[in-house]
Design a protein around this motif. Structure first.
Motif, PDB file in Angstrom:
ATOM      1  N   SER A 513     -14.829   9.992  15.165  1.00  0.00           N
ATOM      2  CA  SER A 513     -14.820  10.762  13.638  1.00  0.00           C
ATOM      3  C   SER A 513     -15.999  10.607  13.052  1.00  0.00           C
ATOM      4  CB  SER A 513     -13.548   9.860  13.060  1.00  0.00           C
ATOM      5  OG  SER A 513     -13.850  10.612  11.793  1.00  0.00           O
ATOM      6  N   ASP A 533      -8.657  12.325   8.099  1.00  0.00           N
ATOM      7  CA  ASP A 533      -8.576  11.085   8.987  1.00  0.00           C
ATOM      8  C   ASP A 533      -8.637   9.683   8.436  1.00  0.00           C
ATOM      9  OD1 ASP A 533      -8.069  12.879  11.230  1.00  0.00           O
ATOM     10  OD2 ASP A 533     -10.241  12.969  11.685  1.00  0.00           O
ATOM     11  N   SER A 554      -4.357  13.627  13.408  1.00  0.00           N
ATOM     12  CA  SER A 554      -5.115  12.590  13.261  1.00  0.00           C
ATOM     13  C   SER A 554      -5.043  11.286  13.912  1.00  0.00           C
ATOM     14  CB  SER A 554      -5.297  11.850  11.619  1.00  0.00           C
ATOM     15  OG  SER A 554      -4.039  11.883  11.255  1.00  0.00           O
ATOM     16  N   LEU A 558      -9.227  13.842  17.039  1.00  0.00           N
ATOM     17  CA  LEU A 558      -9.955  14.535  15.891  1.00  0.00           C
ATOM     18  C   LEU A 558      -9.052  15.993  15.570  1.00  0.00           C
ATOM     19  CD1 LEU A 558     -13.378  13.534  16.801  1.00  0.00           C
ATOM     20  CD2 LEU A 558     -11.757  12.378  15.315  1.00  0.00           C
TER      21      LEU A 558
END
Length: 1058
Positions: A513, A533, A554, A558
């Motif tokens: 992320s 996220d 999430s 991703l």
């Protein structure tokens, strides 16, 4: 083998073996019957001889027996002695046992009388020993806090944990009733918290390679195929526990038990674990590889030494396993820290803290990496100076033919800058082009950051597997056998709860992320999922239940929804529209909390996706090689999928629009197909030295190299990019053909090259060797004259002569069009050669990137670039053919005036005929004008056909003449000399061939000055020099002063028929 072959007979008595073999086998039977032998002797004629024969056999047997007895006599004696000795020892043992039984009976009798007194004494001694032990323990326990603090100060955490756990066990089991130790209990409780935070801080530092024992030198390899596989030894519950691909290579089954103290839930601060509860350690050892290279014997011996942080620890099974392990030092340290947390019962609390600090730490690591990179650039900028502006040549990743893409900075000799020509239509600046400074800088920066992230993830894999092994053991011990524990990765499962939400999957998600946000900053794209996220992870760490909308996606990877930042800054004179400008400048909506990548990148924007793709691909391969089997799906839905979606949905469409405009501008510009005003007078094949390639085709060539540069940077999308290259190559070809047709439309030369018979003869013409072949650029060695080629040349000349009279309106009289055809031919050949070279690079598979991520999602192009190269080269050949036929027709147009000219002059003229003067001037002028645009070989092809046609038409013209005198013959010879001089002035033309052909014309006309008898003698000697019709024409023309007999034709025909 016989029965008696193994008898121990000496060599000198070997004959006994032969003698005994002669004895009948009936004598050796188990049930021997002597009656037949007795009857045989009694009934024998010579009884004494038969008896004597039996006696001899008996003697042989006795002698053999003597030898056997002699051989085994000593062995028999030793065996008898051994048996006697055994019998003696057995007898003595029997006697001793009997005596012992008597003594034991007497001892039992005596002890039974004092049984009560002995029991009292034993109980008293036990009590006293216990009291002494308790006093010793109390004294030792009182000193434990100070000893633990000393060990903490020395960073001997495992020894401190060992001492703490042992002391707690003593207080809980043996000294729980001693009230004087209450203060000690309180201090130990405080020290447990101190130990936890000290160990956690040290573990956190080593997780991110900032600790004392971090392996900072573990650099990852740059090659796609070579991923280092550092061997880690993981704690597992069973040998069947799922392990990462790194640990699967370990072989062996030796498992030892390890004492684990403390609870796993992290809530019971005073909880203990019974000593009978054990965890198994997968101590399998394999051939160790550190950073992808074999460990030497000396290094292996150093690894097997006890680490310094365990020097004060009490020897136990864990220390023995660490000592025997071949793992790198930093891995051993991580194992020690995890073991300390497990012994303290702080797994859940540690996991929660690691989760909370993971994202901020990764963000700080990336930011600090970028700042360090910026500081390095700033410090080296002054020392590098001028050299730094040329780019880092050893870091570019566009290989092969793309090296020629770098725009030359120098100007041509004619003053035109190539870079300026290309930049006028290219949608990207030189910084953003494939191999440009921005691309190189972005790749270098991302490689550095992703390598650091990979090294961090290596540590998380080690710690995650160790914690999961502990958790799986805890689940197995507390789960009934009929209810299997679910240890698969799920943040809401029991495994994740016990570890405080921490797992390998969680760490990978956060790492990817953060990398995604960095990439978005470089590309100027803001993912909307990034904040979602972070919110989901924060809510889970706080034991909150996020909404279903946020949790979906999430948790499993991703989310790839993203938007783009707005931009209001324009880029004038760059040939791009406002939409694309938004990718290259910061807009007002860019996130304030970024990474500062703009400080180290010359330019940012969507076109940096090309330099980002390969580092992300390598990163994904390395991550996939580390992940355990049950996490393998995470590598498929991670950072690479985000980048591929971005490239497919945004980068490629944007690039197609930009390059479509660039191609349109390149081929539609008024100057695109206009030959340049040149200063140089000679042709040069080098583009840097002034090769006069048309600006439109030059721009298309560079745009082609640019797009194929993106294709090589992103192999998965190469098919799409190659297809697009083919589309604008096709458009460019159509534009070139249009320009070609504008020059040759309705002209006789264009119509002639389209005729099948003309095309076939031109292909057989030896001068066709100068044409660029579709396989070989030039084949000058084949420029040889044989009977077939000469006949084809004569036949072609005959066909052209039959076209007379040639009309002026059917010829190309515009010199600019002829120059355009010459320049267009050379430019098309230049582009064809470039396309062919690029096609060879694109056809070769990407072996250093031939993994599963490089598989093409779309079908391959229906046509290859080589086919486009052939189309361009064929059109270039057509241009040359038109120019050659045009010059031949131009020659016919001028030379056909011979038939209208009377060569009966009263005096000798000093100049050639006007039509010859006009023709030679035109040849010289056109050669000078075309010389800068085409090579000498092509000039030879274009002007090389003039001589043959001029010679043929000159000889043929005699048939249309009625009379000619001596001055007329001299005038025609003067015309041929002028034409020979004009053609010989062209450097590329073979003057010997020109002279040979025009000498034939002069010889032909000089025959008119000979008397008939001399002519007849010449014909006799040179029958094959001219044709029968040509010899006949010599007799038909009227020459003043020459007498021709009536039978002249018959006499000439008779000579020719011979």
């Amino acid at each position: 083998m016989g029965v008696f072959d193994e008898l121990p007979l000496p060599p000198e008595k070997a004959y006994l073996r032969e003698e005994i073999s002669k004895i009948d086998e009936t004598w050796t039977a188990a049930r021997f019957d002597s009656l037949p032998h007795v009857v045989h002797i009694l009934t024998s004629k010579d009884r004494e001889a038969a008896a004597e024969f039996l006696k001899e056999q008996s003697d042989v047997i006795e002698e053999v027996v003597d030898e056997v007895v002699q051989s085994y006599h000593s062995g028999f004696n030793r065996a008898i002695q051994n048996y006697s000795q055994i019998l003696r020892l057995f007898s003595e043992s029997t006697e001793s046992i009997g005596v012992l039984k008597v003594d034991l009976a007497e001892a039992k009798k005596h002890l039974s009388a004092r049984n009560k007194q002995l029991h009292q004494l034993w109980y008293r001694s036990v009590t006293l020993r216990h009291i002494i032990s308790l006093l010793d323990q109390i004294e030792d326990i009182a000193k434990v806090p100070a000893r633990i603090e000393k060990l903490i100060a020395e960073k001997q955490y495992y020894a401190a944990v060992q001492l703490h756990v042992q002391s707690i066990m003593m207080l809980e089991r043996g000294l729980q009733t001693v009230g004087a130790l209450q203060d000690v209990r309180s201090e130990l409780t405080k020290l447990r918290g101190v130990l936890f935070y000290k160990i956690l801080e040290d573990l956190h530092a080593h997780l991110y390679n900032k600790g004392e024992y971090s392996f900072a030198g573990s650099m990852m390899l740059e090659n796609d195929d070579d991923v280092p596989t550092t061997t880690y030894v993981a704690l597992t519950a069973h040998s069947s526990q799922s392990r990462s691909r790194r640990t699967k290579s370990l072989k062996g089954d030796n498992q030892t038990s390890l004492q684990i103290d403390g609870s796993f839930d992290g809530h019971d601060e005073e909880g203990t674990l019974d000593s009978s509860e054990e965890a198994t350690l997968d101590g399998n050892m394999a051939n160790t590889k550190v950073n992808g290279s074999d460990v030497t014997k000396d290094a292996s011996g150093a690894l097997r030494q006890m680490p310094t942080w365990l020097s004060n620890s009490t020897p136990d099974e864990f220390l023995e396993i660490i000592r025997k392990s071949d793992s790198p030092l930093h891995v051993k340290y991580l194992q020690t820290m995890v073991e300390c947390l497990c012994m303290l019962g702080k797994v859940s609390a540690a996991g929660a803290v690691i989760c909370q600090r993971l994202r901020p730490t990764i963000h700080e690591t990336i930011t600090s990496k970028i700042k360090a990179h910026a500081d390095l650039l700033n410090s080296s900028r002054s020392s590098i100076g001028q050299g730094s502006r040329t780019g880092t040549s050893d870091l570019h990743f566009i290989k092969g033919q793309l090296e020629s893409y770098q725009l030359p900075k120098q100007k041509r000799k004619n003053g035109i800058s190539i870079a300026g020509t290309v930049l006028a239509v290219s949608p990207v600046s030189p910084l953003m082009a494939p191999g440009g400074k921005a691309q190189v800088a972005a790749k270098e920066l991302l490689d550095s950051i992703l390598d650091a992230v990979v090294r961090i993830f290596e540590n998380h894999v080690v710690v995650g597997e160790l914690l999961e092994a502990k958790v799986s053991l805890h689940v197995d011990m507390n789960t009934p056998k009929s209810v299997p524990g679910d240890v698969s990765w799920n943040p809401d499962s029991e495994t994740s709860q016990v570890t405080g939400g921490y797992s390998i999957g969680f760490s990978l998600t956060v790492l990817q992320s953060e990398c995604q946000q960095l990439i978005c900053e470089i590309l100027r794209a803001t993912p909307e999922a990034a904040s979602a996220d972070a919110a989901v992870q924060t809510a889970r760490l706080a034991n909150k239940t996020p909404s279903k909308e946020k949790r979906d996606g999430s948790e499993n990877g991703l989310t790839f929804a993203f938007r783009f930042t707005d931009a209001t800054i324009s880029l004038p004179n760059q040939g791009v529209d406002i939409v694309r400008q938004g990718w290259n400048r910061k807009g007002p909506n860019v996130l304030q909390e970024g990474y500062g990548s703009a400080a180290v990148l010359p330019e940012e924007g969507i076109y940096l996706a090309a330099s980002i793709y390969r580092p992300v691909l390598q990163f994904t391969d390395k991550i996939a090689s580390m992940l355990p089997t049950k996490y393998s799906q995470l590598s498929n839905d991670g950072l690479l999928a985000f980048v591929e979606n971005f490239v497919k949905d945004h980068f490629l469409p944007t690039m197609f629009v930009d390059y479509r405009k660039g191609v349109q501008q390149a081929i539609s510009s008024p100057a695109a197909f206009r030959p340049r005003a040149h200063v140089v007078t000679t042709y040069t094949p080098s583009i840097e030295k002034g090769r006069p390639v048309l600006q439109g085709l030059l721009a298309i060539d560079y745009l082609t190299k640019e797009v194929l540069g993106w294709a090589q940077a992103m192999p998965k999308f190469a098919n799409d990019l190659v297809k697009y290259v083919q589309t604008f190559l096709e458009r460019t070809y159509e534009r070139c053909r249009t320009s070609y047709m504008e020059a040759v439309l309705e002209k006789q030369s264009y119509m002639l090259i389209g005729r099948h018979d003309i095309e076939k003869l031109m292909r057989l013409d030896p001068s066709s060797a100068y044409l660029p072949n579709l396989q070989d650029p030039f084949n000058l060695e084949s420029n040889s004259y044989d009977a077939e080629t000469v006949e084809a040349e004569l036949e072609l000349s005959e066909l052209l002569l039959n076209l007379r009279p040639i009309k002026q309106e059917n010829l190309i009289h515009d010199e600019n069009k002829l120059i355009l055809l010459a320049s267009l031919s050379d430019s098309l050949e230049y582009v064809a050669d470039s396309i062919e070279r690029l096609g060879q690079t694109t056809q070769r598979p990407s072996n250093h990137t031939g993994g599963k991520h490089h598989s093409h999602s779309d079908s391959a192009p229906t046509r290859s670039l080589a086919s486009f190269s052939q189309d361009y080269r064929k059109l270039a050949i057509d241009c040359l053919k038109v120019l050659r036929i045009e010059m031949q027709l131009e020659t016919l147009f001028h030379m056909q005036e011979m038939t209208n000219t009377e060569y009966i002059d009263d005096q000798d003229a000093e100049e050639p005929d006007d039509f010859v003067i006009s023709l030679t001037a035109q040849i010289t002028r056109r050669d000078e004008e075309m010389a800068p645009f085409i090579s000498n070989a092509k000039r030879n092809y274009i002007f090389g056909g003039i001589c043959g046609v001029a010679a043929k038409v000159s000889v043929k013209a005699l048939a249309d003449m009625k009379s000619i005198n001596l001055f007329g013959v001299q005038q025609i010879c003067r015309n041929t000399i002028a034409l020979e001089q004009a053609l010989a002035a062209i450097p590329s033309i073979n003057s010997e061939i020109v002279q040979q052909r025009l000498d034939r014309v002069r010889t032909y006309y000089e025959l008119l000055n000979m008397p008939f008898e001399a002519l007849l003698a010449f014909i006799t000697e040179h029958v094959d020099l001219f044709t029968a019709a040509e010899y006949t024409n010599l007799l038909n023309v009227l020459v003043p002063g020459r007498e021709i007999p009536p039978d002249a034709h018959e006499r000439v025909s008779e000579i020719l028929s011979l």
